[in-house]
Every structure is written in structure tokens, then in C-alpha cells.
Design an enzyme around this catalytic site. Structure first.
Site, short mmCIF file in Angstrom:
data_model
loop_
_atom_site.label_atom_id
_atom_site.label_comp_id
_atom_site.label_asym_id
_atom_site.label_seq_id
_atom_site.Cartn_x
_atom_site.Cartn_y
_atom_site.Cartn_z
N GLY A 268 -15.61 -0.98 18.15
CA GLY A 268 -15.87 0.28 17.64
C GLY A 268 -17.57 0.42 17.32
O GLY A 268 -18.16 0.16 18.38
N GLU A 293 -12.84 1.84 23.84
CA GLU A 293 -13.25 3.30 24.13
C GLU A 293 -14.87 3.54 24.35
O GLU A 293 -15.29 4.11 25.19
CB GLU A 293 -13.49 4.29 23.04
CG GLU A 293 -13.70 4.24 21.44
CD GLU A 293 -12.91 4.74 20.60
OE1 GLU A 293 -11.40 5.19 20.10
OE2 GLU A 293 -14.03 5.09 19.31
N ASN A 383 -18.80 9.75 9.46
CA ASN A 383 -18.17 10.57 10.87
C ASN A 383 -17.13 11.02 10.75
O ASN A 383 -16.97 12.01 11.43
CB ASN A 383 -18.65 9.50 11.69
CG ASN A 383 -20.00 8.91 11.46
OD1 ASN A 383 -20.99 9.81 10.99
ND2 ASN A 383 -20.56 7.52 11.37
N GLY A 387 -11.81 6.59 17.22
CA GLY A 387 -10.37 5.63 17.30
C GLY A 387 -9.89 4.42 17.29
O GLY A 387 -9.10 3.62 16.86
N LYS A 407 -26.63 0.16 0.16
CA LYS A 407 -27.39 1.05 0.11
C LYS A 407 -28.29 -0.21 -1.19
O LYS A 407 -28.31 0.13 -2.80
CB LYS A 407 -26.99 2.01 -1.36
CG LYS A 407 -26.09 2.96 0.32
CD LYS A 407 -27.52 3.73 0.38
CE LYS A 407 -26.99 4.83 1.24
NZ LYS A 407 -27.51 5.24 2.56
O1 0RQ Z 1 -26.12 4.88 6.27
O2 0RQ Z 1 -28.22 4.09 7.19
O3 0RQ Z 1 -28.17 5.77 5.59
O4 0RQ Z 1 -28.27 3.49 4.49
O5 0RQ Z 1 -23.12 4.32 6.33
O6 0RQ Z 1 -23.65 1.63 7.65
O7 0RQ Z 1 -23.52 -1.10 7.35
O8 0RQ Z 1 -25.21 0.64 9.24
O9 0RQ Z 1 -21.89 0.05 9.24
O10 0RQ Z 1 -23.75 1.34 11.42
O11 0RQ Z 1 -21.95 -0.39 11.42
O12 0RQ Z 1 -21.30 1.96 10.80
C1 0RQ Z 1 -18.35 3.37 8.97
C2 0RQ Z 1 -20.03 4.72 9.43
C3 0RQ Z 1 -20.42 1.97 9.69
C4 0RQ Z 1 -18.73 3.13 11.09
C5 0RQ Z 1 -19.43 3.31 9.55
C6 0RQ Z 1 -23.84 4.00 4.82
C7 0RQ Z 1 -24.72 2.34 4.76
C8 0RQ Z 1 -25.67 2.99 6.33
C9 0RQ Z 1 -23.65 3.06 8.03
P1 0RQ Z 1 -27.51 4.53 5.58
P2 0RQ Z 1 -23.72 0.76 8.43
P3 0RQ Z 1 -22.49 1.17 11.27
C10 0RQ Z 1 -14.50 3.22 17.69
C11 0RQ Z 1 -14.17 3.68 16.88
C12 0RQ Z 1 -15.46 4.52 12.24
C13 0RQ Z 1 -14.74 5.74 12.89
C14 0RQ Z 1 -14.68 3.84 14.20
C15 0RQ Z 1 -17.78 4.68 11.55
C16 0RQ Z 1 -24.64 3.58 7.12
O13 0RQ Z 1 -18.24 2.40 11.56
O14 0RQ Z 1 -18.37 5.71 11.80
O15 0RQ Z 1 -14.86 2.75 13.80
N1 0RQ Z 1 -16.67 4.05 11.74
N2 0RQ Z 1 -14.66 4.33 15.15
O16 0RQ Z 1 -25.81 2.77 3.98
C17 0RQ Z 1 -21.97 4.51 0.46
C18 0RQ Z 1 -20.33 2.56 1.09
C19 0RQ Z 1 -21.64 2.24 3.30
C20 0RQ Z 1 -21.89 3.22 2.94
C21 0RQ Z 1 -21.88 2.12 4.08
N3 0RQ Z 1 -19.46 2.29 1.00
N4 0RQ Z 1 -20.77 3.66 -0.10
N5 0RQ Z 1 -22.68 4.40 1.95
N6 0RQ Z 1 -22.66 3.10 3.86
N7 0RQ Z 1 -21.12 1.30 3.46
C22 0RQ Z 1 -15.86 4.40 17.76
C23 0RQ Z 1 -15.30 5.71 17.91
O17 0RQ Z 1 -14.43 6.14 17.36
C24 0RQ Z 1 -15.68 7.44 18.58
#
Ligand code: 0RQ
Length: 505
Positions: A268, A293, A383, A387, A407
Site C-alpha cells: 500500500g 496498484e 484518505n 485498493g 500522536k
Molecule cells: O498523521 O502525519 O498528521 O501525524 O495518520 O500515519 O503512521 O505515517 O502511516 O503513512 O502508513 O498512513 C492509514 C493513513 C496510514 C494509509 C494510512 C495519523 C498519523 C499520521 C499517517 P500526521 P503513518 P502511513 C494502497 C492501499 C488506506 C488506503 C490503503 C492509508 C497519519 O496507509 O491511507 O491502504 N491507508 N490503500 O499520526 C489518529 C490513529 C492514527 C492516526 C495514524 N489511530 N488516530 N491519527 N494516524 N494512526 C494505496 C491506494 O489504494 C491508493
């Protein structure tokens, strides 16, 4: 420029982005190219945003609905959202302005599985598509199109839209010609046939997009690079997550459940996913393949080092540095990458057949393995599901990864109950944090809870999670998936009130 527009009549439709954008009308539904910051139109959306702002300044309402492949860039999602020009947006987005507008309630957002978008358009579930705005690398003499750095839903937009605007971007390397595989065999039920792909490297379609030149109302020339999709250097938590996953793979190979070259990988978005790929680069596995993807920096490195033999994707989502390296060395990658429509790159039939290993980032997991990938504190979109569901539900293995806290430790990413669920416990086999990896295969809900707490939760939050489990088992009317309903979401409520999930002393 002209060498990229070989169709004489279409050369006659060259115009400025402003003039082209004027052909998009209030209320139109516009299908835009673009997938994770790759291959999106660079000029027409911004011109459209300017027209929308001008109309609003004159007191005239002007909004469009926007369909894309996945996330785009500030020039598209950001500009249109800032102009308050979007009625409804689908699917996956990751733009900060866009996200803000959605969370403020000023823009409708329809977050659907990426493999569903094209077929929903074909089924007529989404309504009519008025205009397609598609970036291409070139227009051939017969009107066929050389796709850009992503394919996404372009095939469907070009087929379905009444009118087409093409952006021919001369910054797309000419060497991309031949690296796409457009499959035109998808039918509608009840006439569907098996999709003849049995290896990630199988070519099943054509290198070019078909396009009816009579529908093309404008051609615009651009010369601008894709979004610079930068990754942070893997931090300690990401490296540990990667380490746990690699150890797990080695264990599965030793047990005979995975072949030595593993199975096709899907990875991802985000820093953790990229760190896992970096980990694979240092690991013992050779001759890997990817059926994914997004092809991001980490995957390009694996192709470069030879660890990854072949990658099938729908988009090249690279940092500017990786893009330069890729463009300079295209000949090396040509025979080892295929870009396909997202209805194929994410197709459940193919993900299941190939036995894809799905690895995706999450926001939080609950005790039983239900996953929230999209909503912060239950109501605010981050976001989108992208996929991840296409791969998680249908893969050989579905792995979800997150740091154990967010956080600065004020949020536990392992919670009693997730206030939003994208992937149900039934679709989740492995949860991994920097603390450890929980292999949930073959376990009942209560067994899963024990493992997730002891392996994945941060030690600071483990006592409270154990306490919740014990009291839920005692007080819950059902002992299958015990919960205290009045308390299950209290961690999120506490965070919203006090800025921390930790119980107050
Ligand atoms: O926010 O930067 O403001 O502090 O979420 O978190 O830990 O850097 O992780 O970059 O891997 O993203 C789920 C968003 C994770 C992403 C998600 C906050 C955290 C930070 C990012 P800040 P990290 P990542 C292929 C498959 C869904 C789509 C998918 C995603 C920001 O992996 O969009 O998988 N996935 N698609 O602070 C509040 C919590 C948190 C939180 C993290 N529990 N509560 N905020 N954060 N955990 C791609 C496509 O399909 C296109």
C-alpha cells in the site's frame, strides 16, 4: 511537441488549457486521469478552478463532480477543492485541502473500492459521465493514445464520456510506450469470461488506449512532471515492523506454506509500506514478483537490485529523485513493469488466483482484528479505502501494519472497538506493529484478542486492554465477541475530550 500528436484532425483541436476548461459546464461529471499522484492532467483542472472561482465571484453557482483513478495532486484535487468547485468526489483522495472540505461538510465524497469504480460506471450505478480529461504521453496517427504514468480508470472514462479533453504531456518519457497493457475483454454480467492472466508478467491486452477521435473536443499540450511523492527515511518503528514481516515470511517458507520466492506482493501507500519494501531489499528473498496498484520508490529499488523480477501495477508513484533514476534507466525496466487499468490491477479474480500477499497501512485495529483504515476518531476522513479491500479480502494473506501508538503516544492504535470498520475481522489474517506480529489465522475472536494485546499493543496500553477484555467477558451477554457496549468507544471519546486515550490518573 507535434511529434506527440500524430492524428491530423486532433492536432487541429489544439487549444489553451483555459479554452479547453471553458468546455466543462456547471453540473458536469468529469472523469479525470490520475492515480496516486501519477498521470493526472496538469493544466485543465487548474484552469477549471479559475473559471469556477470567477463564476462564484460573480455570484453564479458552479460545481462539478469529479471521478478519478485515485489520489491526484494539488493542481487537481487541491485547486478544485480550494475553489469550492466539487460537488462530489470519488474514489480515494489524499489532498489536505480536499480532506478539509470533506470533513467540513462542504464536499461530498464517495469512498469505494478501487476495483469497483470502472464496473460501477459501466453498470450505470454512478450516473452519466459528461467529460473525460485524460493525460497521455502521445496521440498516434490512428487516434489511439499512448498512456501516461498511470492507467487508472482512463479506459473507462474514454469509453463512457460524451466528450474528451486530452492533455499531451511531453514530460512523460517517450520510452514508456509499450509498458502498458490495456485489456478490453471485460464484459458485463451475465457475459463475463475468465480473465486470462495467470502470472503477474502476463500481457493480456494492447499497449494503447482506444479513443474515438470524434469525441475529442480539445487537445492541450503540457510539459510538467508528476507530483513528487516523497517518503521519509524509514524510522525505527517502520524498520521493526518490516523486520517482523520478514521474519514471518521466512517462517512461512520454512513451514512450506509459502514458496521461496514468496507470492506476488501488494504493498500500500505510505512510509511503513515503503519501509517494508526497503526491508525486502536487505532480506534473503530472491526472484520476487509484485501484483500491486502503486509502484513506489521502494519497489523500484527492488527492481533495480534484481530482487524483484517483475511488477504489475496501475501507477508509477515516485519521488522526483526516483523518477529521474527511472527515466534515465528506462531500458532496464521496460521488460519488467506493466501498467494496467485498475479494474485489472485490483481485480478480485486475479488477486485470488495469483495468491497475492497484501500489505496495507491502517489507522487502528480493534481487539478482534477489525480494521479502520480511513476515519480518524470515527468521523474524520483521512484518505480512503483505496485498493486495500480489493487485496485484503481476496489475497492469500492479508497483513495490516501500524505503529502501536500515534500522536506521540496519546493514541493507542489498538483499541477495544474501532468506531469505523473498513476491513472486518473476517478479512484480516495478520496485524503487525513495531511491538510484534499477531498471526490470527485459525483463531477465534477471544484468542485473537489475547494475541493482539500481547503482541501488538504498546506496553503502556496493555493493562487497560487486558482489563477491558476481562470485564467484557464477565459482563457481556454474548461470550463469542465480548464487548461492554457503553464503554467500547470510550477511548475515542476520552481522546476527543482530553487529548489522550490514556485513562486519567
Ligand atoms: O498523521 O502525519 O498528521 O501525524 O495518520 O500515519 O503512521 O505515517 O502511516 O503513512 O502508513 O498512513 C492509514 C493513513 C496510514 C494509509 C494510512 C495519523 C498519523 C499520521 C499517517 P500526521 P503513518 P502511513 C494502497 C492501499 C488506506 C488506503 C490503503 C492509508 C497519519 O496507509 O491511507 O491502504 N491507508 N490503500 O499520526 C489518529 C490513529 C492514527 C492516526 C495514524 N489511530 N488516530 N491519527 N494516524 N494512526 C494505496 C491506494 O489504494 C491508493
Amino acid at each position: 511537441h507535434d511529434s506527440r500528436i500524430l492524428h491530423p484532425a486532433l492536432r487541429g483541436r489544439l487549444m489553451s488549457a483555459d479554452d479547453a476548461a471553458r468546455l466543462i459546464l456547471p453540473g458536469d461529471t468529469v472523469g479525470m486521469s490520475g492515480f496516486t499522484g501519477a498521470g493526472y492532467p496538469k493544466a485543465v483542472p487548474a484552469a477549471l478552478a479559475r473559471h469556477i472561482s470567477a463564476a462564484h465571484a460573480a455570484g453564479q453557482p458552479f460545481k462539478v463532480s469529479v471521478w478519478t483513478g485515485a489520489s491526484t495532486a494539488p493542481e487537481l484535487d487541491g485547486a478544485l477543492a480550494a475553489a469550492d468547485g466539487v460537488e462530489l468526489r470519488l474514489p480515494y483522495q489524499s489532498d489536505p485541502v480536499c480532506r478539509q472540505r470533506i470533513n467540513d461538510g462542504r464536499m461530498e465524497y464517495l469512498d469505494i473500492h478501487l476495483s469497483h469504480v470502472a464496473q460501477f460506471a459501466w453498470f450505470g450505478f454512478l450516473g452519466k459521465l459528461d467529460v473525460a480529461v485524460v493525460e497521455v504521453a502521445a496521440i498516434l496517427e490512428d487516434g489511439r493514445l499512448v498512456p501516461s504514468t498511470s492507467v487508472g480508470n482512463n479506459k473507462t472514462w474514454l469509453d463512457q464520456a460524451d466528450k474528451i479533453i486530452l492533455e499531451v504531456n511531453s514530460a512523460v518519457p517517450a520510452g514508456l510506450d509499450g509498458m502498458h497493457d490495456l485489456y478490453y475483454g471485460t464484459q458485463l454480467p451475465p457475459h463475463r469470461k475468465p480473465i486470462p492472466l495467470v502470472r503477474p508478467s502476463d500481457r493480456i491486452g494492447e499497449p494503447y488506449l482506444r479513443c474515438n477521435p470524434d469525441k475529442v473536443i480539445a487537445v492541450v499540450q503540457t510539459d510538467a512532471p508528476d507530483r513528487d511523492t516523497r517518503f521519509a527515511a524509514p524510522d525505527e518503528a517502520s524498520r521493526r515492523i518490516a523486520g517482523h514481516i520478514l521474519e514471518f515470511f521466512a517462517h512461512e517458507v520454512a513451514k512450506g506454506r509459502l514458496p521461496a520466492e514468496l507470492l506476488p506482493l501488494q504493498s500500500g501507500v505510505g512510509n511503513i509500506a515503503n519501509a517494508v519494501l526497503a526491508g525486502l531489499g536487505d532480506g534473503p528473498f530472491e526472484n520476487l514478483t509484485a501484483f500491486t496498484e502503486v509502484l513506489q520508490d521502494g519497489m523500484l529499488d527492488l527492481l533495480g537490485s534484481g530482487k524483484l523480477a517483475f511488477a504489475s501495477a496501475t501507477a508509477l508513484s515516485l519521488s522526483s529523485q526516483a523518477r529521474e533514476a527511472f527515466n534515465a534507466d528506462l531500458a532496464r525496466y521496460r521488460s519488467r513493469i506493466l501498467l494496467r487499468p485498475q479494474e485489472i490491477s485490483n481485480h478480485p479474480e486475479l488477486v485470488r488466483r495469483l495468491g497475492v500477499i497484501a500489505m496495507n497501512g491502517i489507522i487502528e485495529a480493534d481487539l478482534y482484528g477489525n480494521i479502520n483504515s480511513t476515519h480518524v476518531m470515527g468521523t474524520q476522513i483521512m484518505n480512503g479505502i483505496g485498493g486495500s479491500g480489493d487485496f485484503a479480502r481476496n489475497g492469500f494473506l492479508s497483513i495490516f501494519m501500524t505503529p502501536s501508538t500515534a500522536k506521540g503516544g496519546s493514541i493507542s492504535c489498538i483499541v477495544p472497538m474501532t468506531p469505523h470498520v473498513d476491513h472486518t475481522e473476517h478479512d484480516v489474517q495478520v496485524v503487525v506493529t513495531e511491538q510484534g506480529l499477531a498471526d490470527l489465522r485459525g483463531l477465534s475472536p477471544k484468542q485473537r484478542a489475547r494475541l493482539i494485546i500481547e503482541r501488538c499493543a504498546h506496553p503502556d496500553y496493555r493493562p487497560a486492554l487486558r482489563d477491558y477484555c476481562q470485564r467484557a467477558l464477565a459482563g457481556s451477554p454474548g461470550k463469542h465477541t465480548p464487548h461492554l457496549l457503553e464503554e467500547a468507544l470510550s477511548w475515542h471519546v476520552r481522546y476527543l475530550r482530553s487529548g489522550s486515550m490514556a485513562a486519567q490518573a
